[in-house]
Every structure is written in structure tokens, then in C-alpha cells.
Design an enzyme around this catalytic site. Structure first.
Site, short mmCIF file in Angstrom:
data_model
loop_
_atom_site.label_atom_id
_atom_site.label_comp_id
_atom_site.label_asym_id
_atom_site.label_seq_id
_atom_site.Cartn_x
_atom_site.Cartn_y
_atom_site.Cartn_z
N ASP A 284 0.88 -1.16 0.00
CA ASP A 284 0.00 0.00 0.00
C ASP A 284 0.92 1.22 0.00
O ASP A 284 2.04 1.17 0.45
CB ASP A 284 -0.95 -0.02 1.21
CG ASP A 284 -2.08 0.97 1.02
OD1 ASP A 284 -3.05 0.91 1.78
OD2 ASP A 284 -2.02 1.78 0.08
C1 GLC Z 1 -4.04 4.47 -0.46
C2 GLC Z 1 -4.95 3.40 0.08
C3 GLC Z 1 -5.11 2.21 -0.83
C4 GLC Z 1 -5.05 2.67 -2.27
C5 GLC Z 1 -3.64 3.17 -2.52
C6 GLC Z 1 -3.47 3.72 -3.94
O1 GLC Z 1 -3.22 4.95 0.55
O2 GLC Z 1 -4.66 2.91 1.38
O3 GLC Z 1 -6.35 1.57 -0.51
O4 GLC Z 1 -5.36 1.61 -3.15
O5 GLC Z 1 -3.22 4.14 -1.58
O6 GLC Z 1 -4.25 4.85 -4.10
#
Ligand code: GLC
Length: 741
Positions: A284
Site C-alpha cells: 500500500d
Molecule cells: C491508499 C490506500 C489504498 C489505495 C492506494 C493507492 O493509501 O490505502 O487503498 O489503493 O493508496 O491509491
């Protein structure tokens, strides 16, 4: 047949063709062959993912030299790139790299791309798997037509704490329902399978336990027994994997002191080991680098070493892999084989998506134009939105509205807004799309009824300056419909609230309007369960309308006017106070269970508050009524190898057609470890005409009786089971027992 039509048919077949089916071994062989040609730097490049600078979805520590790095083979994937033009631009740069390895484009298509569907917590309240799958299918069709290969969804985090802003993104508190919805979303996103130009890779997130952040505070630590992890939080992930999910995303949180990103138990022992997951895992946003802040890694290099060893294959935006893996391999701190495994997992997906045959096959202007202007998408969005609405209260059958109301007053800060109806994780996507506000929706259906309007107050402000006008408008009406709740930005990522009351002075406005003596209907628009005890006790009609997306106003008007009889059921418990949190329906009985009502001494409860929630999991009313009767249990005794059926008669005893979600709960009365007082094990959403009856059948076999014991073995233990059937977890209408031998 004319030459033109032959060409157009050929073109159509070419554009929509699924690639000739290739066996997984051919993808495997092709990935191996390519891997053999790659330098260590090129391999590491495949593990590196950059965000488009236009739409950052996290804090960016370091600017990316994107095009140059792509041309140098240092980037394997991009996120937050939208549209044919942008994806083509970056893909062309990738084609200039030495090995011309195509990029993957990922985006958070959480509840729609161009067409915005209800937020996932709302859609979950429909309990309609076909509708949920269909909505995900449309999202995939629209996104893939705009060059997107991969959505960072479904989010399947079990959530028991409404202070956490991301409850809006999931399916609520129940493992069984969450598993069914996870499956529906994966099937919707991936459609006919990877390689179809209208299929996008799913990405199951956030692995794992993110929804149990202590205090409901986003990104906070998670501490739970492995028994709870396996029985409550993991099932939706396994269901998504079994449905064929192509990728997983790990989570920001620590689980029992170990960051999910560097958690070998989660990623290698469970996901890639026991569950045999053969796709890839993306971090993430920046979570690899964040292991230094967690205090789990010395520095970025240490974080890179920990993450690749634990099984995180792709590094989203932390630069840990691109900056440090080469030195770690050359110094012998990690084996190149770890990198080869990660790269191969990613290459296989690129082969499966057909990107080596044609890197631009998803970037087609004509298909993009057709896909994002399909009227059928809005028809579906309106239907799914109506099914997501939950009727919480309807005293004296105040609803549905009738044409007798000559004047309706629409009051509240969320009456005229379309933008707020999109909810989180949609603002930015489909900027140009129109969202139907409540006001617009009512205008279209009000006929000769006069509509009055007053805003009354802001969503989150202390000023009562607008109350006077609102009261005057209310006095001129026959009935008032109030639209209150949260702004879209008050839920979602990094949007935890310590106080989950209706914000600002909105409930004071409700009181002032109620004091006019006119009948009041309150629409609650939010991304989470809210607290509104005074309103719940005093206002005659209340609907939970969440954030319903593009067709919000039309769907709400359909329900208010009875064109659609509300059928939604809550998938998260609504507490009476924050003090009850975490509160959920599948709790353990304790040695001193408290009865409902006043708390006797030496019992488990609060002496200043009754133990029941404001509204229970599975709760939702209808404009009609349903009767449950004639329970039949086919056997009173079964073994783990056989099964029994439970049947009963469901009757629509009211004057309106409607749908009921009949729910089956089981309780394992004596077990080691102890089991919850009830667990949802099946449900059926059944439409019945007024007066119509139907026999409903549930089958009970060991899949509904087994659980993970203290040693994490999947077991079913002999003993007595209680079965409960009803229209809510706290509205059991039929009860029976059977024994497992
Ligand atoms: C964000 C979220 C995740 C998302 C990623 C890309 O911080 O936690 O759910 O898919 O970054 O945007």
C-alpha cells in the site's frame, strides 16, 4: 455482405476479442524466457510503481522522474493515470525501453469509474450479489476502456468500528456476507477473465486486519488473536482469492507488532503458502518505507530487505526497491531468486492481460467514448442505489409520500448537492459526470406538488442563522423531507472521527423543524453509521441513504414515492454511543451475560446504558410486512459428512410488493474455543408480491458448522446447534435445534 460490414465486423472482433486461450504453463514459460534476458536493474524496475503526479493518493516523499525512468526500464507500473491519452503517453515511453516490457496501469476504481455507484458500504446493504457484481462489471468496462488494467479493489476489510473512516469502502462487520460480496466484486471486475479487454485485474485489500485499527484511528496498530484473525478477518480475503483475484495489496498497520508489509506469516505462510496464491502483492502507498517509522526497519534499505523477503512483490511509491535492492543482492544480503519470483509473478499478469501482444489494447478512444456514455450504466446505478437504501423507521406509514401532499419542504445542507453524493474514492474520477441531487430527483417526480427549499445550516458548522428561514418554509408545507449527514470528505482514508454524531448543528435543526408539528422524514447521508438518538426517538420516518453516487436523487425519490419499496439491511451495527464501540452482533456470550433492558448487578454491561445497539446488523424495514412460519428441519441429528435442510414459509402480509432478506444464523452452543451467540451463515433476498408466500430452503452442511480452533485447524465439533431465522440479527422469527455427531 458489403466490404464495409465485413471490415467492421472484423474490427469489432479484433477489438473485443479475448486473446486465444493460453495455458498458464505458456505464460510461465514466456515469463521465464523474458526473465532470462533481463538485467538485475531491469528486474528491479518491474517491482517499482510510480503514481501520476496529477492525482496523488498518498504523501509523496520524492518527486519521480517518470518518463526518463520508464524509458530506462526502471518502472513496471503506474497508478492514478487515467484515460487513453495519458496511458498511451506512458506506455510509449515503456516501449522505448530495451526490452519493451509494457506497464500496468492501476487505479482505485472502488465504486465506479465514470458512472459512480453507491459507496461499497451502501451497496453491501442491498444484500444483492447480482447487483453488486453488475456494478463492478460496469466499473471494469468503463475503466478498461480508458486504459486501466487493474483496480485496487475490492476492499474486504471487516469493520467493527464506525469511527474508522474506511468503513465506507468495505462490506461491514460480517465474515460470511463480506465473503459473498468479495466474490461478487472479483467476478464483476475480472469478468470473462484476464485478457478480455473489458476485464481489469482485481486487487484484494488490505491484507490484513486493517479494519481493526485500535480506536478506529486510521493506520493505527492492530492486535488480535490468530483465532480472531482466521475466524473473522481472513474469510473475505480467501473468498476473493478463490474467486480468482489476480493481485493482493497489503496494509499499513502492524499486526501483533509486525507491519503487514513485512509480515512473512501473512504473505508467505498464509497467502502464498497455505492458500497457494500465484498472483502478486503490491504494497500500500509507501508502506515499505513506512516500516522505518514503525520502528521495524533500520532504514529504507533494511525495509526493502524485510519486505521482499516477506513476500511484498511490488513497491508502490516508496522507492525502497528501486533505490536499494541492487546493492542488497550484490552484497549478498538477499538472494536474486527472491527478486526473480516477484518479477515473474508480475510478468505473468502482463502476459495474461495480453499486453505483450498489444501494449495499447486497452487504450482505445472509440471504446472509451462508447463505454463512458452508455445510458444502461445509469439505469443500473439508479437500481443499485435504490436497493442500497435502508428504511430505519416509518411510524404510522408516513412513507411512501402520496400525491395528496400539496407542498413538500426539502430542508437541509445535503438537499441540493450532487458532488457530496459521490462519497469518498470517487471525487476526481469521472469529473465531468453529472450527479443527481435529492432536489433534482424530487423535482422530476413531484408532479403538481409544490417543492419548497431551505438549507437551514451547513454540514459541519455552528451557525444557526438559517434556522429561521427553514422553520418558515417548514410551516408552509404538508410534510418535510430533511437531508442531513456528513460531507463526502468526512469518511474514507484518513477520515476517522472520534465523534460520530450527525455533524455540526444539523440535529438541532431537525429538532427545530420537528417542533413545527409537521410530519418529518429524515434522510441520513453518510459514509458510516452515525449517532442520532434524539432523531431516532422523535422523528417518525428515517432512511439511511448513505452516498448513492450518480443517480442518488432519482433513487431516493423512487423510494420516497414508493416506486421502489426499500429492501436494504444494515451490514454494520449502529451504536447508541461511541462508548459502546466496538459493538457487533456476533459477540461472545461471556460468563455473565446481561439480559436486554436494565442491567442487573454483576452482569456484563454498562450501568448507564442498555446493552443493545441503536440498530442491529441485518436490520431494515419495508413498506410492507413479512411473516415467517412453518419451520421444518429435515434432520435433528447429522454428522459432518452429511447435511440437513431447513425450510420455512415466508409471506408478504402487507399491501405492497417488496423484497425481504431472510437471514439464517447459527450458534454452536458448546465449543472450544467458545463461539459467538450467533453467526450469519446464509441469506436469501426474496421478492414477494402483496399476499404472496414462498417456501424458502437453506442447506446446512459442515461448511456452515466448521471454524478455526485454538490450533487453527478447521474443525467442526460435535454438539448442539441452535438455528435462528429472521429479518435481522435481533429479529429472530423462527428458532430450532439440531445435533452434530
Ligand atoms: C491508499 C490506500 C489504498 C489505495 C492506494 C493507492 O493509501 O490505502 O487503498 O489503493 O493508496 O491509491
Amino acid at each position: 455482405m458489403s466490404k464495409i460490414s465485413v471490415i467492421s465486423i472484423a474490427l469489432f472482433l479484433l477489438l473485443t476479442a479475448k486473446l486465444p486461450a493460453q495455458s498458464s504453463s505458456s505464460f510461465d514459460a514466456r515469463a521465464d524466457a523474458l526473465l532470462a534476458k533481463m538485467t538485475l536493474e531491469e528486474k528491479i524496475g518491474q517491482l517499482n510503481q510510480y503514481s501520476s503526479p496529477q492525482e496523488l493518493t498518498g504523501p509523496q516523499e520524492k518527486k519521480n522522474n517518470i518518463l526518463a525512468d520508464i524509458q530506462a526500464g526502471k518502472v513496471g507500473s503506474m497508478l492514478n493515470v487515467r484515460g487513453v491519452d495519458q496511458t498511451t503517453l506512458y506506455q510509449k515511453a515503456a516501449m522505448e525501453s530495451r526490452l519493451h516490457i509494457p506497464l500496468l496501469f492501476g487505479l482505485d476504481v472502488i465504486h465506479g469509474y465514470h458512472t459512480t455507484f453507491p459507496i461499497p458500504l451502501a451497496e453491501a446493504s442491498s444484500w444483492d450479489m447480482e447487483a453488486i457484481e453488475a456494478a463492478s462489471r460496469v466499473a471494469a468496462t468503463e475503466a478498461s476502456a480508458s486504459g486501466i488494467h487493474w483496480t485496487f479493489a475490492p476492499m474486504v476489510d471487516i469493520a467493527r468500528d464506525p469511527r474508522w473512516g474506511r468503513v465506507m469502502e468495505g462490506a461491514g462487520e460480517d465474515p460470511y456476507l463480506g465473503s459473498q460480496i468479495a466474490k461478487a466484486r472479483v467476478l464483476g471486475f475480472q469478468g470473462k477473465g484476464l485478457g478480455s479487454t473489458d476485464a481489469v485485474m482485481a486487487c484484494v485489500k488490505h491484507f490484513a486486519g486493517y479494519g481493526a485499527a485500535i480506536g478506529g484511528r486510521d493506520y493505527n496498530s492492530v492486535d488480535m488473536s490468530r483465532n480472531t484473525l482466521w475466524n473473522i478477518y481472513l474469510p473475505p480475503f480467501k473468498a476473493a482469492l478463490d474467486a480468482g483475484a489476480a493481485t493482493f495489496m497489503n496494509a499499513f498497520n502492524t499486526l501483533n507488532g509486525i507491519p503487514a508489509t513485512g509480515n512473512k506469516y501473512l504473505l508467505r505462510d498464509i497467502l502464498k503458502g497455505q492458500w497457494k496464491f500465484d498472483g502478486f502483492v503490491v504494497s500500500d502507498w509507501g508502506s515499505i518505507g513506512e516500516m522505518t517509522a514503525h520502528g521495524y526497519a533500520e532504514d529504507q534499505a533494511d525495509a526493502a530487505k524485510v519486505a521482499i523477503a516477506a513476500g511484498t512483490d511490488m513497491d508502490m511509491e516508496s522507492h525502497s526497491y528501486i533505490d536499494h535492492l541492487k546493492a542488497l543482492v550484490e552484497s549478498g544480503q538477499i538472494k536474486e531468486g527472491l527478486i526473480n519470483d516477484a518479477v515473474k509473478r508480475i510478468l505473468i499478469k502482463k502476459f495474461q492481460m495480453g499486453l505483450f501482444e498489444d501494449p495499447y489494447r486497452f487504450s482505445d478512444k472509440d471504446r472509451e467514448k462508447r463505454a463512458i456514455s452508455d445510458p444502461a450504466a445509469l439505469v443500473l446505478a439508479r437500481s443499485v442505489a435504490a436497493k442500497s437504501i435502508v428504511l430505519l423507521k416509518n411510524e404510522h406509514h408516513l412513507l411512501p409520500l402520496s400525491s395528496h401532499e400539496k407542498t413538500i419542504a426539502l430542508i437541509g445542507p445535503l438537499v441540493k448537492t450532487g458532488r457530496e453524493m459521490k462519497g469518498a474514492w470517487s471525487i476526481g474520477w469521472g469529473k465531468e459526470e453529472h450527479v443527481v441531487s435529492l432536489y433534482e430527483g424530487m423535482q422530476k417526480q413531484a408532479g403538481h406538488t409544490r417543492l419548497l427549499y431551505a438549507k437551514g445550516c451547513e454540514v459541519n458548522d455552528t451557525s444557526r442563522a438559517g434556522f429561521g428561514e427553514a422553520i418558515e418554509v417548514a410551516k408552509q408545507s404538508d410534510i418535510i423531507v430533511m437531508a442531513v449527514g456528513e460531507n463526502a470528505g468526512m469518511s474514507g482514508e484518513a477520515r476517522s472521527r472520534s465523534n460520530i454524531h450527525i455533524p455540526g448543528v444539523q440535529e438541532a435543526l431537525i429538532k427545530a423543524i420537528q417542533a413545527t408539528g409537521k410530519p418529518v422524514v429524515v434522510l441520513l447521508m453518510s459514509g458510516r453509521p452515525l449517532l442520532f438518538n434524539w432523531t431516532a426517538d422523535h422523528v417518525p420516518a428515517i432512511l439511511c441513504t448513505w452516498f448513492l453516487g450518480s443517480e442518488a436523487g432519482n433513487a431516493i425519490a423512487d423510494v420516497l414515492y414508493g416506486k421502489y419499496n426499500p429492501s436494504g439491511k444494515l451490514t454494520m451495527t449502529f451504536p447508541r454511543t461511541e462508548g459502546q464501540i466496538p459493538i457487533y452482533y456476533n459477540y461472545l456470550n461471556t460468563g455473565r451475560p446481561a439480559p436486554d433492558g436494565p442491567l442487573p448487578s454483576f452482569r456484563s454491561g454498562y450501568f448507564d446504558l442498555e446493552k443493545s445497539p441503536r440498530y442491529a446488523f441485518g436490520y431494515g424495514l419495508s413498506y410492507t410486512t413479512f411473516e415467517y412460519r412453518d419451520l421444518q428441519i429435515s434432520k435433528k441429528n447429522i454428522t459432518a459428512e452429511d447435511s440437513l435442510t431447513v425450510s420455512f414459509t415466508l409471506k408478504n402480509t402487507g399491501a405492497r410488493d417488496g423484497a425481504e432478506v431472510a437471514q439464517l444464523y447459527l450458534r454452536d452452543l458448546v465449543a472450544k474455543p467458545v463461539r459467538p451467540v450467533k453467526e450469519l451463515k446464509d441469506f436469501k433476498k426474496i421478492f414477494l408480491k402483496a399476499g404472496e408466500s414462498q417456501t424458502v430452503i437453506f442447506k446446512i452442511g459442515k461448511d456452515k458448522l466448521s471454524f478455526y480452533d485454538k490450533d487453527l485447524n478447521r474443525v467442526e465439533q460435535p454438539g448442539k446447534f441452535e438455528l435462528m431465522i429472521g429479518g435481522a440479527s435481533d429479529e429472530i422469527r423462527l428458532r430450532g435445534y439440531f445435533d452434530l455427531h
